[in-house]
Scaffold this motif. Structure first.
Motif, PDB file in Angstrom:
ATOM      1  N   VAL A   1      -7.074  -1.660  -6.902  1.00  0.00           N
ATOM      2  CA  VAL A   1      -6.219  -1.622  -8.101  1.00  0.00           C
ATOM      3  C   VAL A   1      -5.937  -3.038  -8.596  1.00  0.00           C
ATOM      4  CG1 VAL A   1      -3.936  -1.008  -8.981  1.00  0.00           C
ATOM      5  CG2 VAL A   1      -5.171   0.607  -7.537  1.00  0.00           C
ATOM      6  N   LEU A   2      -5.612  -3.924  -7.667  1.00  0.00           N
ATOM      7  CA  LEU A   2      -5.308  -5.305  -8.052  1.00  0.00           C
ATOM      8  C   LEU A   2      -6.527  -6.002  -8.640  1.00  0.00           C
ATOM      9  CD1 LEU A   2      -3.104  -6.446  -5.031  1.00  0.00           C
ATOM     10  CD2 LEU A   2      -2.333  -6.037  -7.376  1.00  0.00           C
ATOM     11  N   ASP A   3      -7.671  -5.855  -7.981  1.00  0.00           N
ATOM     12  CA  ASP A   3      -8.887  -6.532  -8.444  1.00  0.00           C
ATOM     13  C   ASP A   3      -9.340  -6.024  -9.811  1.00  0.00           C
ATOM     14  OD1 ASP A   3      -8.889  -7.987  -6.125  1.00  0.00           O
ATOM     15  OD2 ASP A   3     -10.506  -6.866  -5.161  1.00  0.00           O
ATOM     16  N   SER A   4      -9.054  -4.757 -10.087  1.00  0.00           N
ATOM     17  CA  SER A   4      -9.456  -4.187 -11.380  1.00  0.00           C
ATOM     18  C   SER A   4      -8.481  -4.536 -12.496  1.00  0.00           C
ATOM     19  CB  SER A   4      -9.560  -2.661 -11.270  1.00  0.00           C
ATOM     20  OG  SER A   4      -8.276  -2.085 -11.040  1.00  0.00           O
TER      21      SER A   4
ATOM     22  N   LYS B   1      -5.621  -3.124 -13.000  1.00  0.00           N
ATOM     23  CA  LYS B   1      -4.877  -1.949 -13.479  1.00  0.00           C
ATOM     24  C   LYS B   1      -3.375  -2.146 -13.342  1.00  0.00           C
ATOM     25  CE  LYS B   1      -8.742   0.269 -14.167  1.00  0.00           C
ATOM     26  NZ  LYS B   1      -9.242   0.514 -15.550  1.00  0.00           N
ATOM     27  N   CYS B   2      -2.964  -2.892 -12.315  1.00  0.00           N
ATOM     28  CA  CYS B   2      -1.554  -3.202 -12.099  1.00  0.00           C
ATOM     29  C   CYS B   2      -1.438  -4.634 -11.574  1.00  0.00           C
ATOM     30  CB  CYS B   2      -0.920  -2.250 -11.078  1.00  0.00           C
ATOM     31  SG  CYS B   2      -0.689  -0.570 -11.655  1.00  0.00           S
TER      32      CYS B   2
ATOM     33  N   GLU C   1       3.450  -7.316  -8.900  1.00  0.00           N
ATOM     34  CA  GLU C   1       4.855  -6.942  -9.059  1.00  0.00           C
ATOM     35  C   GLU C   1       5.031  -5.461  -9.342  1.00  0.00           C
ATOM     36  OE1 GLU C   1       4.168 -11.022  -9.308  1.00  0.00           O
ATOM     37  OE2 GLU C   1       3.363  -9.507 -10.679  1.00  0.00           O
ATOM     38  N   GLU C   2       3.961  -4.804  -9.784  1.00  0.00           N
ATOM     39  CA  GLU C   2       4.033  -3.381 -10.126  1.00  0.00           C
ATOM     40  C   GLU C   2       3.626  -2.472  -8.965  1.00  0.00           C
ATOM     41  OE1 GLU C   2       3.075  -3.378 -14.902  1.00  0.00           O
ATOM     42  OE2 GLU C   2       1.406  -3.754 -13.513  1.00  0.00           O
ATOM     43  N   ILE C   3       3.384  -3.054  -7.798  1.00  0.00           N
ATOM     44  CA  ILE C   3       2.976  -2.268  -6.628  1.00  0.00           C
ATOM     45  C   ILE C   3       3.933  -2.528  -5.471  1.00  0.00           C
ATOM     46  CG2 ILE C   3       1.163  -1.868  -4.907  1.00  0.00           C
ATOM     47  CD1 ILE C   3      -0.894  -2.669  -6.985  1.00  0.00           C
ATOM     48  N   MET C   4       4.369  -1.454  -4.828  1.00  0.00           N
ATOM     49  CA  MET C   4       5.197  -1.567  -3.630  1.00  0.00           C
ATOM     50  C   MET C   4       4.588  -0.714  -2.526  1.00  0.00           C
ATOM     51  SD  MET C   4       9.260  -0.697  -2.986  1.00  0.00           S
ATOM     52  CE  MET C   4       9.827  -1.977  -4.101  1.00  0.00           C
TER      53      MET C   4
ATOM     54  N   LEU D   1      -5.007   9.380 -16.133  1.00  0.00           N
ATOM     55  CA  LEU D   1      -4.287   8.209 -15.632  1.00  0.00           C
ATOM     56  C   LEU D   1      -4.676   7.913 -14.188  1.00  0.00           C
ATOM     57  CD1 LEU D   1      -2.019   6.051 -15.795  1.00  0.00           C
ATOM     58  CD2 LEU D   1      -0.418   7.847 -15.066  1.00  0.00           C
ATOM     59  N   VAL D   2      -4.659   8.930 -13.348  1.00  0.00           N
ATOM     60  CA  VAL D   2      -4.964   8.731 -11.928  1.00  0.00           C
ATOM     61  C   VAL D   2      -6.424   8.334 -11.739  1.00  0.00           C
ATOM     62  CG1 VAL D   2      -5.091   9.858  -9.671  1.00  0.00           C
ATOM     63  CG2 VAL D   2      -3.110  10.241 -11.154  1.00  0.00           C
ATOM     64  N   ARG D   3      -7.315   8.951 -12.484  1.00  0.00           N
ATOM     65  CA  ARG D   3      -8.729   8.574 -12.375  1.00  0.00           C
ATOM     66  C   ARG D   3      -8.931   7.126 -12.794  1.00  0.00           C
ATOM     67  NH1 ARG D   3     -12.865  13.346 -14.169  1.00  0.00           N
ATOM     68  NH2 ARG D   3     -14.227  11.983 -12.971  1.00  0.00           N
ATOM     69  N   ASP D   4      -8.206   6.685 -13.801  1.00  0.00           N
ATOM     70  CA  ASP D   4      -8.312   5.297 -14.246  1.00  0.00           C
ATOM     71  C   ASP D   4      -7.792   4.351 -13.169  1.00  0.00           C
ATOM     72  OD1 ASP D   4      -8.824   3.290 -16.360  1.00  0.00           O
ATOM     73  OD2 ASP D   4      -6.647   3.028 -16.291  1.00  0.00           O
ATOM     74  N   ILE D   5      -6.669   4.699 -12.548  1.00  0.00           N
ATOM     75  CA  ILE D   5      -6.130   3.881 -11.458  1.00  0.00           C
ATOM     76  C   ILE D   5      -7.140   3.756 -10.328  1.00  0.00           C
ATOM     77  CG2 ILE D   5      -4.381   3.788  -9.636  1.00  0.00           C
ATOM     78  CD1 ILE D   5      -2.471   5.214 -11.609  1.00  0.00           C
ATOM     79  N   CYS D   6      -7.732   4.877  -9.976  1.00  0.00           N
ATOM     80  CA  CYS D   6      -8.642   4.909  -8.824  1.00  0.00           C
ATOM     81  C   CYS D   6     -10.012   4.326  -9.124  1.00  0.00           C
ATOM     82  CB  CYS D   6      -8.784   6.339  -8.320  1.00  0.00           C
ATOM     83  SG  CYS D   6      -7.244   7.041  -7.657  1.00  0.00           S
TER      84      CYS D   6
END
Length: 264
Positions: A19-22, A24-25, A28-31, A144-149
């Motif tokens: 997710v970070l490398d792409s 997408k977020c 700070e948006e990931i916990m 949304l989920v497919r885009d995240i993944c």
């Protein structure tokens, strides 16, 4: 959009990195949450995201919440977070054997729940993930989920009754492929090739062959026939594999995997 990962082992870490490398977020948006303070510091240093040992804190933070713990811990984790998971959140399970119905019962409320089965090639952004959804999940939620993944895996939406099949054909199958690569490399070493080089030749052959299946759209049998010249070396190797029951062994292994998945 804020993402939460309860559990951050090999699979959770691969997902977060993807997710970070792409892009997408942001960090700070990931916990994430981990079980111990030691693993918390290790993951925090490695990933740079927000981190805690409080699962409820992650569940409160996230718009999309991944449950990335082992199946045996699901009931315990859900009991810790059910009161802070609201109906607008999307909850994503990555556990084999835990049905949408079971997950809904554990939460005890109507929630958007997506059940997935990823695999370890997500660690190199070449994962394959099956997903099924409950009736509250919309097409926009799925997109949304497919885009995240997409940062770490291909995804296919399937009927829930096929999720155990996904476990056998995709979730567990990297282990079968690694065994095949190892066996080929061992034979190459026996033939005189240095081991490191043998792994490179064997692994690249598998990678390239898989890419041919995906990109040409040709039947695997047709692609096999292209390699098997009349009276050549390959057809003799294929004859031995057939005689040793390679297809049957793979079939039986996947049947056993499917059987165990259905009992989880």
């Amino acid at each position: 959009m804020k993402l939460g990962f309860i559990g951050c082992g090999n699979m959770g870490t691969a997902m977060v990195k993807g997710v970070l490398d792409s892009g997408k977020c942001t960090k700070e948006e990931i916990m994430i949450s981990t079980k111990s303070e030691k693993s918390l510091e290790d993951k925090k240093n490695a990933l740079g995201v927000q981190a805690t040992t409080d699962n409820a804190k992650v569940a409160t933070f996230a718009d999309v919440l991944f449950l990335a713990v082992k199946p045996q811990f699901y009931a315990e984790v859900i009991a810790q977070i059910r009161d802070v998971v609201s109906e607008e959140k999307i909850v994503i399970s990555i556990a084999p054997g835990k049905t949408l119905e079971w997950l809904g019962e554990q939460f005890g409320k109507e929630l958007k729940i997506i059940r997935t089965m990823p695999n370890t090639p997500a660690m190199v952004k070449e994962g394959m993930m099956g997903m099924c959804v409950n009736s509250l999940v919309t097409e926009d939620d799925i997109s949304l989920v497919r885009d995240i993944c997409s940062g770490f895996s291909r995804t296919e939406v399937i009927a829930e009754h096929l999720m155990d099949v996904v476990t056998a054909v995709s979730g567990s199958s990297p282990a079968y492929v690694f065994m095949f690569i190892e066996a080929m490399a061992d034979a190459a070493v026996a033939g005189g090739m240095p081991r490191k080089q043998a792994y490179t030749f064997a692994a690249q052959a598998v990678l390239g062959s898989a890419k041919m299946v995906l990109e040409t759209g040709m039947h695997p049998g047709e692609l096999k026939d292209m390699v098997c010249s009349p009276a050549g070396t390959t057809i003799q190797a294929v004859r031995v594999l057939e005689g040793k029951g390679m297809r049957s062994a793979v079939f039986e292994a996947m049947e056993k995997c499917l059987e165990i998945s259905r009992k989880m």
